[in-house]
Design a protein around this motif. Structure first.
Motif, PDB file in Angstrom:
ATOM      1  N   LEU A   1       0.799  -1.224   0.000  1.00 27.38           N
ATOM      2  CA  LEU A   1       0.000   0.000   0.000  1.00 27.38           C
ATOM      3  C   LEU A   1       0.829   1.270   0.000  1.00 27.38           C
ATOM      4  O   LEU A   1       0.350   2.334   0.368  1.00 27.38           O
ATOM      5  N   GLN A   2       2.085   1.163  -0.418  1.00 22.08           N
ATOM      6  CA  GLN A   2       2.925   2.362  -0.475  1.00 22.08           C
ATOM      7  C   GLN A   2       2.779   3.079  -1.825  1.00 22.08           C
ATOM      8  O   GLN A   2       2.692   4.302  -1.877  1.00 22.08           O
ATOM      9  N   LYS A   3       2.743   2.305  -2.915  1.00 23.36           N
ATOM     10  CA  LYS A   3       2.621   2.889  -4.251  1.00 23.36           C
ATOM     11  C   LYS A   3       1.426   2.247  -4.966  1.00 23.36           C
ATOM     12  O   LYS A   3       1.392   1.034  -5.170  1.00 23.36           O
ATOM     13  N   LEU A   4       0.457   3.082  -5.314  1.00 20.29           N
ATOM     14  CA  LEU A   4      -0.742   2.612  -6.001  1.00 20.29           C
ATOM     15  C   LEU A   4      -0.874   3.331  -7.337  1.00 20.29           C
ATOM     16  O   LEU A   4      -0.593   4.518  -7.439  1.00 20.29           O
ATOM     17  N   VAL A   5      -1.290   2.611  -8.352  1.00 24.08           N
ATOM     18  CA  VAL A   5      -1.452   3.207  -9.684  1.00 24.08           C
ATOM     19  C   VAL A   5      -2.852   2.901 -10.203  1.00 24.08           C
ATOM     20  O   VAL A   5      -3.493   1.934  -9.781  1.00 24.08           O
ATOM     21  N   THR A   6      -3.308   3.716 -11.145  1.00 22.51           N
ATOM     22  CA  THR A   6      -4.644   3.531 -11.708  1.00 22.51           C
ATOM     23  C   THR A   6      -4.682   4.022 -13.144  1.00 22.51           C
ATOM     24  O   THR A   6      -3.846   4.837 -13.550  1.00 22.51           O
ATOM     25  N   ASP A   7      -5.627   3.511 -13.880  1.00 23.95           N
ATOM     26  CA  ASP A   7      -5.829   3.944 -15.260  1.00 23.95           C
ATOM     27  C   ASP A   7      -7.226   3.524 -15.687  1.00 23.95           C
ATOM     28  O   ASP A   7      -7.655   2.408 -15.372  1.00 23.95           O
ATOM     29  N   ILE A   8      -7.937   4.381 -16.385  1.00 28.20           N
ATOM     30  CA  ILE A   8      -9.287   4.057 -16.857  1.00 28.20           C
ATOM     31  C   ILE A   8      -9.191   3.433 -18.249  1.00 28.20           C
ATOM     32  O   ILE A   8      -8.565   3.991 -19.144  1.00 28.20           O
ATOM     33  N   THR A   9      -9.810   2.266 -18.417  1.00 26.54           N
ATOM     34  CA  THR A   9      -9.789   1.535 -19.675  1.00 26.54           C
ATOM     35  C   THR A   9     -11.192   1.463 -20.257  1.00 26.54           C
ATOM     36  O   THR A   9     -12.149   1.185 -19.542  1.00 26.54           O
ATOM     37  N   GLU A  10     -11.300   1.709 -21.559  1.00 28.25           N
ATOM     38  CA  GLU A  10     -12.590   1.634 -22.254  1.00 28.25           C
ATOM     39  C   GLU A  10     -12.730   0.292 -22.950  1.00 28.25           C
ATOM     40  O   GLU A  10     -11.824  -0.152 -23.656  1.00 28.25           O
ATOM     41  N   PHE A  11     -13.864  -0.377 -22.750  1.00 29.38           N
ATOM     42  CA  PHE A  11     -14.162  -1.649 -23.405  1.00 29.38           C
ATOM     43  C   PHE A  11     -15.359  -1.448 -24.339  1.00 29.38           C
ATOM     44  O   PHE A  11     -16.387  -0.919 -23.919  1.00 29.38           O
TER      45      PHE A  11
ATOM     46  N   LEU B   1     -11.360   5.593  -5.205  1.00 30.28           N
ATOM     47  CA  LEU B   1     -10.387   6.333  -4.397  1.00 30.28           C
ATOM     48  C   LEU B   1     -10.813   6.375  -2.931  1.00 30.28           C
ATOM     49  O   LEU B   1      -9.994   6.175  -2.027  1.00 30.28           O
ATOM     50  N   ASP B   2     -12.091   6.658  -2.694  1.00 32.18           N
ATOM     51  CA  ASP B   2     -12.585   6.696  -1.317  1.00 32.18           C
ATOM     52  C   ASP B   2     -12.426   5.333  -0.648  1.00 32.18           C
ATOM     53  O   ASP B   2     -12.031   5.237   0.532  1.00 32.18           O
ATOM     54  N   GLU B   3     -12.728   4.276  -1.377  1.00 27.66           N
ATOM     55  CA  GLU B   3     -12.586   2.922  -0.830  1.00 27.66           C
ATOM     56  C   GLU B   3     -11.124   2.607  -0.539  1.00 27.66           C
ATOM     57  O   GLU B   3     -10.796   2.005   0.491  1.00 27.66           O
ATOM     58  N   THR B   4     -10.247   3.065  -1.431  1.00 27.98           N
ATOM     59  CA  THR B   4      -8.811   2.815  -1.246  1.00 27.98           C
ATOM     60  C   THR B   4      -8.266   3.555  -0.033  1.00 27.98           C
ATOM     61  O   THR B   4      -7.436   3.025   0.722  1.00 27.98           O
ATOM     62  N   ILE B   5      -8.715   4.777   0.170  1.00 22.72           N
ATOM     63  CA  ILE B   5      -8.247   5.561   1.319  1.00 22.72           C
ATOM     64  C   ILE B   5      -8.615   4.871   2.633  1.00 22.72           C
ATOM     65  O   ILE B   5      -7.816   4.825   3.586  1.00 22.72           O
ATOM     66  N   GLU B   6      -9.808   4.301   2.698  1.00 21.99           N
ATOM     67  CA  GLU B   6     -10.217   3.566   3.899  1.00 21.99           C
ATOM     68  C   GLU B   6      -9.337   2.339   4.115  1.00 21.99           C
ATOM     69  O   GLU B   6      -8.955   2.018   5.239  1.00 21.99           O
ATOM     70  N   ILE B   7      -9.019   1.644   3.028  1.00 18.96           N
ATOM     71  CA  ILE B   7      -8.139   0.466   3.138  1.00 18.96           C
ATOM     72  C   ILE B   7      -6.757   0.877   3.629  1.00 18.96           C
ATOM     73  O   ILE B   7      -6.144   0.209   4.477  1.00 18.96           O
ATOM     74  N   ILE B   8      -6.241   1.990   3.114  1.00 12.80           N
ATOM     75  CA  ILE B   8      -4.923   2.471   3.525  1.00 12.80           C
ATOM     76  C   ILE B   8      -4.926   2.839   5.009  1.00 12.80           C
ATOM     77  O   ILE B   8      -4.006   2.488   5.760  1.00 12.80           O
ATOM     78  N   LYS B   9      -5.970   3.531   5.448  1.00 15.31           N
ATOM     79  CA  LYS B   9      -6.035   3.950   6.855  1.00 15.31           C
ATOM     80  C   LYS B   9      -6.105   2.753   7.800  1.00 15.31           C
ATOM     81  O   LYS B   9      -5.562   2.798   8.910  1.00 15.31           O
ATOM     82  N   ASN B  10      -6.733   1.668   7.341  1.00 16.67           N
ATOM     83  CA  ASN B  10      -6.920   0.508   8.208  1.00 16.67           C
ATOM     84  C   ASN B  10      -5.791  -0.524   8.118  1.00 16.67           C
ATOM     85  O   ASN B  10      -5.575  -1.283   9.058  1.00 16.67           O
ATOM     86  N   HIS B  11      -5.066  -0.561   6.998  1.00 16.87           N
ATOM     87  CA  HIS B  11      -4.101  -1.647   6.800  1.00 16.87           C
ATOM     88  C   HIS B  11      -2.696  -1.203   6.436  1.00 16.87           C
ATOM     89  O   HIS B  11      -1.786  -2.044   6.377  1.00 16.87           O
ATOM     90  N   ALA B  12      -2.453   0.073   6.166  1.00 18.87           N
ATOM     91  CA  ALA B  12      -1.108   0.497   5.781  1.00 18.87           C
ATOM     92  C   ALA B  12      -0.146   0.358   6.952  1.00 18.87           C
ATOM     93  O   ALA B  12      -0.520   0.555   8.113  1.00 18.87           O
ATOM     94  N   THR B  13       1.111   0.023   6.659  1.00 23.19           N
ATOM     95  CA  THR B  13       2.133  -0.191   7.701  1.00 23.19           C
ATOM     96  C   THR B  13       3.027   1.032   7.881  1.00 23.19           C
ATOM     97  O   THR B  13       4.093   0.940   8.454  1.00 23.19           O
ATOM     98  N   TYR B  14       2.622   2.186   7.334  1.00 25.77           N
ATOM     99  CA  TYR B  14       3.406   3.401   7.480  1.00 25.77           C
ATOM    100  C   TYR B  14       2.448   4.552   7.739  1.00 25.77           C
ATOM    101  O   TYR B  14       1.232   4.433   7.568  1.00 25.77           O
ATOM    102  N   VAL B  15       2.979   5.676   8.155  1.00 29.89           N
ATOM    103  CA  VAL B  15       2.144   6.831   8.511  1.00 29.89           C
ATOM    104  C   VAL B  15       1.632   7.488   7.241  1.00 29.89           C
ATOM    105  O   VAL B  15       2.408   7.815   6.337  1.00 29.89           O
ATOM    106  N   LEU B  16       0.322   7.706   7.169  1.00 32.21           N
ATOM    107  CA  LEU B  16      -0.293   8.344   6.017  1.00 32.21           C
ATOM    108  C   LEU B  16      -0.366   9.846   6.252  1.00 32.21           C
ATOM    109  O   LEU B  16      -0.889  10.289   7.267  1.00 32.21           O
ATOM    110  N   PRO B  17       0.178  10.664   5.343  1.00 36.21           N
ATOM    111  CA  PRO B  17       0.127  12.121   5.523  1.00 36.21           C
ATOM    112  C   PRO B  17      -1.311  12.611   5.628  1.00 36.21           C
ATOM    113  O   PRO B  17      -2.190  12.128   4.943  1.00 36.21           O
ATOM    114  N   SER B  18      -1.532  13.560   6.537  1.00 31.92           N
ATOM    115  CA  SER B  18      -2.879  14.082   6.743  1.00 31.92           C
ATOM    116  C   SER B  18      -3.415  14.781   5.502  1.00 31.92           C
ATOM    117  O   SER B  18      -4.621  14.799   5.260  1.00 31.92           O
ATOM    118  N   THR B  19      -2.530  15.339   4.689  1.00 33.78           N
ATOM    119  CA  THR B  19      -2.976  16.037   3.474  1.00 33.78           C
ATOM    120  C   THR B  19      -3.615  15.070   2.499  1.00 33.78           C
ATOM    121  O   THR B  19      -4.512  15.437   1.739  1.00 33.78           O
TER     122      THR B  19
END
Length: 206
Positions: free
Chosen positions: A124-134, A173-191
């Motif tokens: 959960l340190q580096k996450l990437v995303t991209d929108i794909t059209e099908f 993104l909102d779902e990912t932020i919750e996962i990071i807050k609950n499971h990340a092993t490092y301090v998440l910046p407040s910003t």
């Protein structure tokens, strides 16, 4: 021109080189020379429609207009006749209407924190995303927005919709932020928690 040169005594092979037509085409026209053109009426109608629509219609749209007038004609024949008549739609060719969507720098350019470093030993340190059209059946389209963890290639969350709306981006993104807050092993910046995850050309970063 070929007929006139032949009558003047020039050899056929030399005439064909000058005129630029195949020998079979020459003999075809010699055989049918003087015969009544069976397509004369449809040719005149095609020429009239082409001028009526200001030379903006190609053979497909001309075919539709002919069918509206009650003429049952194949689009391939219309294409052939338009070539014989040298009727070519050039109003909207790419060379005549160049388009450039670039409007200069718009908005704020985020810093490239990843800098092409797409590997990490921390979950959960580096996450990437991209929108794909099908493209689906019946001209339907689906848009997929997965968020992937570069630690192990796992899809953390994703969104899929029929339209590329803002919700397609924000819900994962909102779902990912919750996962990071609950499971990340490092301090998440407040910003990051307050402002959300930044989307750059190299994916999500934090």
């Amino acid at each position: 021109m070929a007929f006139e040169l032949k009558e003047e005594g020039f050899r056929l092979k030399h005439i064909l080189l000058v005129v630029g037509i195949p020998e079979a085409t020459y003999h075809y026209h010699v055989k049918n020379f003087g015969k009544e053109d069976a397509d004369a009426e449809i040719k005149e109608l095609i020429r009239h429609l082409f001028k009526q629509f200001h030379e903006r219609y190609g053979y497909k749209r001309i075919t539709k207009e002919l069918k509206k007038l009650g003429h049952c004609v194949n689009h391939k024949k219309v294409y052939r006749l338009m070539r014989e008549l040298s009727l070519k739609c050039v109003k909207f060719m790419r060379k005549s209407r160049k388009y450039n969507s670039y409007k200069g720098r718009v908005g704020k350019v985020a810093k490239n924190l990843l800098s092409r470093r797409f590997n990490t030993s921390i979950p959960l340190q580096k996450l990437v995303t991209d929108i794909t059209e099908f493209k689906c059946l019946g001209e339907e389209k689906l848009y997929l927005n997965p968020i992937l963890d570069l630690y192990n290639g796992e899809i953390i969350s994703f969104g899929i919709k029929k339209r590329p709306t803002l919700d397609l981006v924000m819900e994962p993104l909102d779902e990912t932020i919750e996962i990071i807050k609950n499971h990340a092993t490092y301090v998440l910046p407040s910003t990051l928690i307050k402002g959300g995850i930044t989307n750059t050309n190299n994916g999500l970063k934090h």
